[in-house]
Write an enzyme that holds these catalytic residues in place. Structure first.
Site, PDB file in Angstrom:
ATOM      1  N   SER A  20       0.807  -1.221   0.000  1.00  0.00           N
ATOM      2  CA  SER A  20       0.000   0.000   0.000  1.00  0.00           C
ATOM      3  C   SER A  20       0.845   1.279   0.000  1.00  0.00           C
ATOM      4  O   SER A  20       0.532   2.215  -0.746  1.00  0.00           O
ATOM      5  CB  SER A  20      -0.976  -0.012   1.177  1.00  0.00           C
ATOM      6  N   THR A  65      -5.512  -3.752   7.443  1.00  0.00           N
ATOM      7  CA  THR A  65      -5.333  -5.075   6.861  1.00  0.00           C
ATOM      8  C   THR A  65      -5.305  -6.123   7.967  1.00  0.00           C
ATOM      9  O   THR A  65      -5.562  -5.814   9.144  1.00  0.00           O
ATOM     10  CB  THR A  65      -4.092  -5.104   5.933  1.00  0.00           C
ATOM     11  N   LYS A  69      -9.252  -6.114  10.426  1.00  0.00           N
ATOM     12  CA  LYS A  69     -10.413  -5.609   9.673  1.00  0.00           C
ATOM     13  C   LYS A  69     -11.720  -5.745  10.461  1.00  0.00           C
ATOM     14  O   LYS A  69     -12.579  -4.872  10.402  1.00  0.00           O
ATOM     15  CB  LYS A  69     -10.545  -6.345   8.333  1.00  0.00           C
ATOM     16  N   ASP A 105     -12.900  -3.707  -0.575  1.00  0.00           N
ATOM     17  CA  ASP A 105     -12.434  -4.946  -1.223  1.00  0.00           C
ATOM     18  C   ASP A 105     -13.435  -5.432  -2.276  1.00  0.00           C
ATOM     19  O   ASP A 105     -13.043  -5.991  -3.306  1.00  0.00           O
ATOM     20  CB  ASP A 105     -12.219  -6.059  -0.182  1.00  0.00           C
ATOM     21  N   THR A 156     -11.204 -26.202   5.644  1.00  0.00           N
ATOM     22  CA  THR A 156     -11.953 -26.392   6.885  1.00  0.00           C
ATOM     23  C   THR A 156     -13.427 -26.170   6.561  1.00  0.00           C
ATOM     24  O   THR A 156     -13.879 -25.030   6.408  1.00  0.00           O
ATOM     25  CB  THR A 156     -11.483 -25.371   7.949  1.00  0.00           C
ATOM     26  N   LEU A 157     -14.148 -27.263   6.451  1.00  0.00           N
ATOM     27  CA  LEU A 157     -15.539 -27.176   5.990  1.00  0.00           C
ATOM     28  C   LEU A 157     -16.379 -26.265   6.894  1.00  0.00           C
ATOM     29  O   LEU A 157     -17.224 -25.508   6.412  1.00  0.00           O
ATOM     30  CB  LEU A 157     -16.148 -28.587   5.923  1.00  0.00           C
ATOM     31  N   ARG A 159     -15.720 -23.592   8.325  1.00  0.00           N
ATOM     32  CA  ARG A 159     -15.589 -22.159   8.008  1.00  0.00           C
ATOM     33  C   ARG A 159     -16.452 -21.796   6.801  1.00  0.00           C
ATOM     34  O   ARG A 159     -17.046 -20.721   6.751  1.00  0.00           O
ATOM     35  CB  ARG A 159     -14.130 -21.842   7.703  1.00  0.00           C
ATOM     36  N   GLY A 245      -4.725 -11.128  -9.430  1.00  0.00           N
ATOM     37  CA  GLY A 245      -5.296 -10.373  -8.312  1.00  0.00           C
ATOM     38  C   GLY A 245      -4.713  -8.993  -8.076  1.00  0.00           C
ATOM     39  O   GLY A 245      -5.150  -8.285  -7.164  1.00  0.00           O
TER      40      GLY A 245
HETATM   41  N1  LIG Z   1      -5.833  -8.767  -4.128  1.00  0.00           N
HETATM   42  C1  LIG Z   1      -6.261  -8.177  -3.031  1.00  0.00           C
HETATM   43  O1  LIG Z   1      -6.505  -6.963  -2.984  1.00  0.00           O
HETATM   44  C2  LIG Z   1      -6.507  -8.981  -1.788  1.00  0.00           C
HETATM   45  C3  LIG Z   1      -7.442  -8.546  -0.835  1.00  0.00           C
HETATM   46  C4  LIG Z   1      -7.647  -9.311   0.313  1.00  0.00           C
HETATM   47  C5  LIG Z   1      -6.913 -10.492   0.493  1.00  0.00           C
HETATM   48  N2  LIG Z   1      -6.001 -10.867  -0.458  1.00  0.00           N
HETATM   49  C6  LIG Z   1      -5.231 -12.120  -0.270  1.00  0.00           C
HETATM   50  O2  LIG Z   1      -6.144 -13.197  -0.179  1.00  0.00           O
HETATM   51  C7  LIG Z   1      -5.600 -14.217   0.661  1.00  0.00           C
HETATM   52  C8  LIG Z   1      -6.649 -14.648   1.679  1.00  0.00           C
HETATM   53  O3  LIG Z   1      -6.929 -13.560   2.551  1.00  0.00           O
HETATM   54  P1  LIG Z   1      -7.964 -13.730   3.769  1.00  0.00           P
HETATM   55  O4  LIG Z   1      -8.024 -12.417   4.437  1.00  0.00           O
HETATM   56  O5  LIG Z   1      -9.212 -14.378   3.305  1.00  0.00           O
HETATM   57  O6  LIG Z   1      -7.150 -14.773   4.692  1.00  0.00           O
HETATM   58  P2  LIG Z   1      -7.742 -15.729   5.822  1.00  0.00           P
HETATM   59  O7  LIG Z   1      -8.956 -15.134   6.438  1.00  0.00           O
HETATM   60  O8  LIG Z   1      -6.571 -16.095   6.667  1.00  0.00           O
HETATM   61  O9  LIG Z   1      -8.218 -17.061   5.008  1.00  0.00           O
HETATM   62  C9  LIG Z   1      -7.269 -17.872   4.365  1.00  0.00           C
HETATM   63  C10 LIG Z   1      -7.990 -18.893   3.508  1.00  0.00           C
HETATM   64  O10 LIG Z   1      -6.983 -19.677   2.824  1.00  0.00           O
HETATM   65  C11 LIG Z   1      -7.163 -21.055   3.150  1.00  0.00           C
HETATM   66  N3  LIG Z   1      -5.870 -21.716   3.145  1.00  0.00           N
HETATM   67  C12 LIG Z   1      -4.712 -21.251   3.681  1.00  0.00           C
HETATM   68  N4  LIG Z   1      -3.708 -22.131   3.431  1.00  0.00           N
HETATM   69  C13 LIG Z   1      -4.247 -23.149   2.727  1.00  0.00           C
HETATM   70  C14 LIG Z   1      -3.724 -24.354   2.186  1.00  0.00           C
HETATM   71  N5  LIG Z   1      -2.437 -24.678   2.314  1.00  0.00           N
HETATM   72  N6  LIG Z   1      -4.564 -25.173   1.507  1.00  0.00           N
HETATM   73  C15 LIG Z   1      -5.859 -24.853   1.357  1.00  0.00           C
HETATM   74  N7  LIG Z   1      -6.425 -23.720   1.860  1.00  0.00           N
HETATM   75  C16 LIG Z   1      -5.623 -22.885   2.539  1.00  0.00           C
HETATM   76  C17 LIG Z   1      -7.848 -21.049   4.499  1.00  0.00           C
HETATM   77  O11 LIG Z   1      -8.461 -22.293   4.714  1.00  0.00           O
HETATM   78  P3  LIG Z   1      -8.837 -22.762   6.226  1.00  0.00           P
HETATM   79  O12 LIG Z   1     -10.110 -22.037   6.564  1.00  0.00           O
HETATM   80  O13 LIG Z   1      -8.984 -24.221   6.100  1.00  0.00           O
HETATM   81  O14 LIG Z   1      -7.678 -22.351   7.087  1.00  0.00           O
HETATM   82  C18 LIG Z   1      -8.837 -19.889   4.296  1.00  0.00           C
HETATM   83  O15 LIG Z   1      -9.920 -20.296   3.509  1.00  0.00           O
HETATM   84  C19 LIG Z   1      -4.338 -13.632   1.292  1.00  0.00           C
HETATM   85  O16 LIG Z   1      -3.210 -14.159   0.630  1.00  0.00           O
HETATM   86  C20 LIG Z   1      -4.472 -12.140   1.049  1.00  0.00           C
HETATM   87  O17 LIG Z   1      -3.226 -11.488   0.924  1.00  0.00           O
HETATM   88  C21 LIG Z   1      -5.798 -10.158  -1.597  1.00  0.00           C
END
Ligand SMILES: NC(=O)c1ccc[n+]([C@@H]2O[C@H](COP(=O)([O-])OP(=O)(O)OC[C@H]3O[C@@H](n4cnc5c(N)ncnc54)[C@H](OP(=O)(O)O)[C@@H]3O)[C@@H](O)[C@H]2O)c1
Length: 283
Positions: A20, A65, A69, A105, A156-157, A159, A245
């Protein structure tokens, strides 16, 4: 610079990796504006007090972030309908001395697809992989753009199932599936979205069999490091239109910049190339 130049930044923990500052400082320079944008590391134990006393920090506003949030949405005095709908805020500003919060977002996700895959919302069925915070913004964006069948597949189903409850009032029909059944929903999906951090540089990629995907389906990842994630590489190999993305990150940043610095910034190839060059240097 005068003392009244607006100050903003990004609040997170850890936050050192955030792109950012790079984006907002580029815009400040490009639009010849006075102002600053800094990293604002705030530990989870301190975030409540930090936000409650926001007007004492001398900031016009801030991005928020991971992992703050949800807290920002809870503590802000004026919360937009969209942030309330998602239970998460990523953009803060002061309004009549009160902390106001919104979530950009959804705008970032939708605007990126509008820009790079016009007609992406002609379809009505989506498969979302992942059920974290970012998946909520994606679900809201898809529901707003007329997707009426959305499958959420997650490691994780529970969630994914929890998200069905969260969005129970939405007109879209949502269902949950374990990640290892994601393949079975590929054939029916017009849009396939990865929101998991699997495939992030250094993390193990998702194992998806793209052979059943429709040739007209569109795949998009919200992770942008690497720019072409293994998920997008698989979609490309199967001949699908695919969208990275990075544009989501750029588009979600713009509304905050306008609030704090007064100008709607340009999101163009120059900015994209600038950020990509910085990413290449870092990784
Ligand atoms: N482009 C953009 O502007 C933008 C905006 C927001 C976020 N993002 C990116 O999006 C990603 C997710 O963000 P978030 O805030 O949703 O994170 P989060 O709340 O921590 O959720 C992470 C997700 O990824 C899954 N996951 C993590 N490791 C995994 C693996 N090895 N195999 C399968 N599933 C896995 C988790 O599954 P479980 O529930 O099973 O743990 C969960 O569904 C991040 O990398 C973030 O930087 C990008």
């Amino acid at each position: 610079m005068t003392r009244s130049a607006p100050k903003a930044g990004v609040i997170g923990w850890p936050v050192e990796h955030s792109l950012s500052p790079l984006i907002h400082r580029h815009w400040l320079q490009r639009h010849r504006l006075e102002g600053t944008y800094d990293l604002l590391p705030v530990a989870p134990d301190d975030i409540g007090a930090y936000l409650q006393h926001f007007c004492e920090h001398g900031l016009a506003g801030a991005n928020v972030t991971v992992p703050h949030k949800e807290t920002a949405c809870r503590i802000a005095g004026k919360v937009s309908d969209l942030a309330r709908r998602l239970g998460a805020a990523n953009t803060l500003w002061l309004e009549d001395g009160e902390l106001a919060a919104d979530n950009t977002d959804v705008h970032g996700f939708v605007a990126n697809l509008d820009e790079r895959a016009s007609g992406w919302d002609d379809g009505k069925t989506a498969l979302i992989i992942g059920a974290g915070g970012a998946a909520r913004a994606v679900i809201a964006g898809l529901a707003d753009r007329g997707f009426d069948r959305i499958v959420i597949a997650n490691r994780t189903l529970e969630r994914a199932t929890a998200l069905l409850g969260w969005f129970a009032g939405e007109p879209a029909q949502l269902s949950a599936a374990p990640l290892d059944r994601a393949d079975t929903f590929l054939a029916g999906a017009d849009l396939i979205v990865n929101t998991t951090s699997a495939g992030l540089a250094g993390a193990a990629p998702l194992a998806l069999d793209w052979s059943s995907a429709q040739a007209t389906a569109i795949a998009t990842d919200i992770v942008y490091v690497p720019l072409i994630t293994p998920f997008l590489a698989g979609a490309a190999q199967a001949g699908l239109t695919h969208v990275d993305g990075l544009g989501m990150l750029l588009h979600q940043a713009a509304p905050g910049f306008r609030k704090w610095f007064g100008v709607m910034p340009d999101i163009d190839e120059e900015l994209r190339s600038f950020v990509l060059a910085a990413l290449a240097e870092r990784h």
